[in-house]
Design an enzyme around this catalytic site. Structure first.
Site, PDB file in Angstrom:
ATOM      1  N   ASN A 134      -9.918  96.154 108.461  1.00  0.00           N
ATOM      2  CA  ASN A 134      -8.631  95.606 108.867  1.00  0.00           C
ATOM      3  C   ASN A 134      -7.725  96.731 109.351  1.00  0.00           C
ATOM      4  O   ASN A 134      -7.491  97.704 108.625  1.00  0.00           O
ATOM      5  CB  ASN A 134      -7.963  94.884 107.688  1.00  0.00           C
ATOM      6  CG  ASN A 134      -6.594  94.340 108.055  1.00  0.00           C
ATOM      7  OD1 ASN A 134      -6.489  93.295 108.678  1.00  0.00           O
ATOM      8  ND2 ASN A 134      -5.542  95.052 107.677  1.00  0.00           N
ATOM      9  N   GLU A 135      -7.242  96.623 110.583  1.00  0.00           N
ATOM     10  CA  GLU A 135      -6.261  97.554 111.157  1.00  0.00           C
ATOM     11  C   GLU A 135      -6.662  99.011 110.940  1.00  0.00           C
ATOM     12  O   GLU A 135      -5.839  99.861 110.603  1.00  0.00           O
ATOM     13  CB  GLU A 135      -4.871  97.275 110.581  1.00  0.00           C
ATOM     14  CG  GLU A 135      -4.334  95.907 110.958  1.00  0.00           C
ATOM     15  CD  GLU A 135      -2.870  95.715 110.577  1.00  0.00           C
ATOM     16  OE1 GLU A 135      -2.369  96.456 109.706  1.00  0.00           O
ATOM     17  OE2 GLU A 135      -2.228  94.818 111.144  1.00  0.00           O
ATOM     18  N   ASN A 189      -4.348  91.103 114.689  1.00  0.00           N
ATOM     19  CA  ASN A 189      -3.127  90.955 113.906  1.00  0.00           C
ATOM     20  C   ASN A 189      -1.948  91.219 114.840  1.00  0.00           C
ATOM     21  O   ASN A 189      -1.621  92.375 115.100  1.00  0.00           O
ATOM     22  CB  ASN A 189      -3.098  91.946 112.741  1.00  0.00           C
ATOM     23  CG  ASN A 189      -4.253  91.754 111.778  1.00  0.00           C
ATOM     24  OD1 ASN A 189      -4.968  90.760 111.840  1.00  0.00           O
ATOM     25  ND2 ASN A 189      -4.447  92.695 110.872  1.00  0.00           N
ATOM     26  N   TRP A 209       0.061  84.744 108.415  1.00  0.00           N
ATOM     27  CA  TRP A 209       0.330  85.825 107.464  1.00  0.00           C
ATOM     28  C   TRP A 209       1.733  85.609 106.917  1.00  0.00           C
ATOM     29  O   TRP A 209       2.687  85.840 107.597  1.00  0.00           O
ATOM     30  CB  TRP A 209       0.229  87.190 108.147  1.00  0.00           C
ATOM     31  CG  TRP A 209       0.232  88.298 107.143  1.00  0.00           C
ATOM     32  CD1 TRP A 209       1.286  89.085 106.773  1.00  0.00           C
ATOM     33  CD2 TRP A 209      -0.881  88.720 106.347  1.00  0.00           C
ATOM     34  NE1 TRP A 209       0.895  89.962 105.805  1.00  0.00           N
ATOM     35  CE2 TRP A 209      -0.419  89.761 105.521  1.00  0.00           C
ATOM     36  CE3 TRP A 209      -2.209  88.304 106.249  1.00  0.00           C
ATOM     37  CZ2 TRP A 209      -1.259  90.397 104.607  1.00  0.00           C
ATOM     38  CZ3 TRP A 209      -3.030  88.938 105.349  1.00  0.00           C
ATOM     39  CH2 TRP A 209      -2.552  89.979 104.542  1.00  0.00           C
ATOM     40  N   LYS A 252       6.788  87.432 104.548  1.00  0.00           N
ATOM     41  CA  LYS A 252       6.257  86.568 105.601  1.00  0.00           C
ATOM     42  C   LYS A 252       5.606  85.305 105.054  1.00  0.00           C
ATOM     43  O   LYS A 252       5.080  84.487 105.821  1.00  0.00           O
ATOM     44  CB  LYS A 252       5.253  87.338 106.457  1.00  0.00           C
ATOM     45  CG  LYS A 252       5.867  88.474 107.271  1.00  0.00           C
ATOM     46  CD  LYS A 252       4.863  89.080 108.227  1.00  0.00           C
ATOM     47  CE  LYS A 252       5.464  90.256 108.973  1.00  0.00           C
ATOM     48  NZ  LYS A 252       5.669  91.438 108.092  1.00  0.00           N
TER      49      LYS A 252
END
Length: 640
Positions: A365-366, A421, A501, A522
């Protein structure tokens, strides 16, 4: 014998880094509160857990004893009676250690648990709090010396691969045995407990004619597989697991298909922590999370950014949630962390291989946020991608890309699927950039299955505005943002999934935004799960089939503009608004209904639908703005 288990959840002594000792029960984390305060130091350190327990009753000649730890974050050394017997790196997976030879009449168990910063164990950099502690169950397992393997990456000792061939189900069952073994006998039971198939051997093939499919939220049908290990004509061990038969595919032009039909994945992401508890949650907390996810109408969950509790994967199977499961290889590639990505990936897959709900394994992820050592990072991804295909040829791989990772970056094209994302309309202006990105990506890479792995906007239920705008953190802007995104996704049906998210607000100690430090806001629901924000009901209007109506702005009580708007979310097609008992207006529509009203000094607004759904709020017309509704100016700090 049949294996026996005993929980070790009470009567522990916890020692913090300052040397103070206190009694605790499990689950426990030591920074469940200060991990949510926005400070730079939130107890990333080493702490100690100690417990004494009596030697369990067992036959030394024919039985052996294991300790099983379902989650200790992040690294730990396990000592029994003064001797180190195990170490484990990875805070979200199950591990076990045999203790048969070390047992005494009274036993002292000590765990040195470490969540300090380092360069070998993931995660080290991410937008969530790294809690320390023994936050899942600890169990003593007593088994026969002839048993289904307990030593291989925390797995169950059996491997079940269900397949669908036309109208029939085929199950490939494999057993891994420790000790002597005459045979392994298998049976497949339907939901009533009736056996529908039998087999024998450490590897066997069983057929279920006219198999009942696991069909997502519509019909999450599960079979039970029972494996019995025989030695000298007696059953020495038995393992049961739930499985589901389903077929699925990811189409780059038409999205996700389940059992041969289009099945758009309307998903949410979930972090496991709760307010003031951190990760130290119980089955009741897991049940509540699933209840809320089902209420909003989601049919898919991205279980971010680590391996979740086995119980929650079971709930996903039970309720038909399609799941993206992943490891915490996140935000920064560690040159010394390669072995840890391998061990965490093996644990994730080996422990969760049987779950019908899981359809893809997430590799990272990222990872390009700190894009150093690119060659080594890419090599690690290729290695992991190959490893996943070797461990599980039946499921595709995926990863989630950082917003600033250009689609031409090599990491974007390693896995079978890809997610982005993107927070266009929140961190940067112009929500229409989402349409531009999706059109462009799909045009250039039409054969690449694409999803939105994250998207969202901060929303504080105490902040409000008649004219919401990006960055104000109001509940109203969050709702406006999500209104755009839902319509945007309808315009791009090639996406294989979309994941809000986040479902719940969660702790992110490096943040200081929205007037509440140490938090990411969020979520569609607050951290304590008590307030469903307006955006929750927007998604319910689009996704849920349970008739309802909801008036937005119920926490925006004091308003200064005489001419105001009342917004309503509903999955009903006809909504009537009443102001102080009188019909103001009736509208036909879908999902979102807006009414222009002239406020009186005190107002009771009620909505009714032909299905009998009602809702009501109170609004006041005031002369001066309620200053509590406006975000106080501070030096806002993001985590990156």
């Amino acid at each position: 014998m049949v294996r026996k288990s005993e929980k070790l959840m009470t009567g522990w002594l916890f020692t913090s880094p300052d040397g103070k000792t206190k009694p605790v029960d499990l689950p426990h984390t030591w920074n469940g509160k200060d991990g949510q305060d926005g400070g730079n130091d939130y107890m990333r350190d080493q702490c100690t857990y100690q417990k004494t327990f009596a030697k369990p009753a067992f036959e030394a000649q024919t039985e052996c004893v294991y300790l099983e730890f379902a989650g200790v974050n992040a690294s730990c050394r396990v000592c029994l009676n003064g001797k180190e017997i195990a170490t484990h790196d990875g805070g979200y997976s199950t591990f076990r250690v045999e203790i048969t030879e070390q047992l005494q009449g009274e036993n002292e168990l000590v765990l040195y648990v470490d969540n300090k910063a380092g360069d070998k164990v993931y995660p080290q950099r991410a937008d969530f709090t790294f809690y320390g502690g023994i936050y899942r169950d600890v169990t003593i397992l007593t088994v026969s010396r002839s048993h289904f393997d307990l030593d291989y990456f925390g797995g169950p000792g059996i491997r079940l691969t269900p397949k669908v061939e036309e109208t029939d189900g085929v199950l490939i069952a494999e057993a891994y045995v420790t000790g002597a073994c005459d045979s392994v006998r298998w049976s497949v039971l339907d939901h009533t407990g009736v056996a529908v198939a039998h087999g024998e051997g450490t590897t066997c093939r069983m057929e279920i004619p006219e198999v009942h499919l696991w069909d997502g939220t519509l019909d999450p049908y599960l079979y039970t597989v029972c494996a019995e290990l025989f030695c000298d004509g007696k059953v020495t061990d038995c393992v049961e697991q739930k499985i589901g038969f389903r077929s699925y595919r990811f189409d780059p032009k038409q999205g996700f298909f389940l059992n041969g039909r289009s099945y758009p994945l309307h998903g949410v992401s979930r972090h496991q922590d709760w307010k003031e508890l951190g990760n130290a949650i119980t089955k009741e907390h897991h049940d509540k999370d699933m209840e809320l996810i089902r209420e909003v109408g989601a049919n898919s969950i991205r279980l971010a950014h680590y391996q979740h509790d086995q119980y929650f994967y079971d709930l996903c199977d039970q309720y038909g949630m399609v799941v993206w499961a992943e490891i915490p290889y996140i935000s920064e590639h560690l040159v010394n962390g390669r072995d840890n990505t391998v061990s965490q990936m093996k644990e994730l897959i080996i422990q969760n291989y049987h779950h019908a709900s899981i359809v893809t394994w997430g590799i990272s992820n990222e990872i390009t946020i700190k894009d150093k050592n690119r060659a080594d990072m890419l090599d690690n991804h290729h290695m992991l991608n190959d490893l996943v295909h070797e461990l599980d040829p039946s499921r595709p791989t995926t990863l989630a890309c950082y917003a600033m990772c250009m689609p031409t970056h090599k990491v974007v094209h390693i896995t079978d699927l890809v997610g982005y994302n993107l927070y266009l309309g929140w961190y940067v202006p112009f929500p229409w950039l989402n349409d531009l990105f999706l059109k462009g990506f799909h045009k250039i890479w039409p054969k690449r299955p694409l999803c939105y792995s994250e998207y969202g906007a901060e929303g504080m239920p105490n902040l409000h505005s008649e004219h919401p705008k990006r960055g104000d953190h109001t509940e109203e802007y969050q709702a406006v943002y999500h209104e755009y995104m839902l319509e945007c996704f309808k315009r791009h049906p090639f996406m294989w999934g979309t994941y809000v998210w986040n479902m719940f607000d969660f702790a992110a100690d490096a943040r200081d935004q929205g007037g509440e430090p140490g938090m990411n806001h969020k979520g569609l629901i607050t951290f304590d799960r008590k307030i469903k924000k307006d955006s929750f009901y927007l998604y319910k209007a689009y996704w849920s089939e349970e008739a309802f109506v909801y008036i937005c702005g119920r926490r925006y009580v004091d308003r200064t503009q005489k001419k105001s708007k009342i917004k309503v979310y509903s999955n009903c097609s006809n909504v009537a608004l009443y102001q102080n008992g009188k019909l103001a207006e009736e509208k036909q529509g879908a999902h979102i209904f807006e009414f222009s009203v002239v406020l009186e000094k005190e107002n009771t607004f009620e909505v009714r639908t032909k299905e009998g759904c009602t809702d009501q709020i109170q609004v006041r017309l005031v002369e001066t703005p309620n200053l509590a509704y406006k975000l106080k100016k501070t030096k806002s700090k993001n985590w990156v």
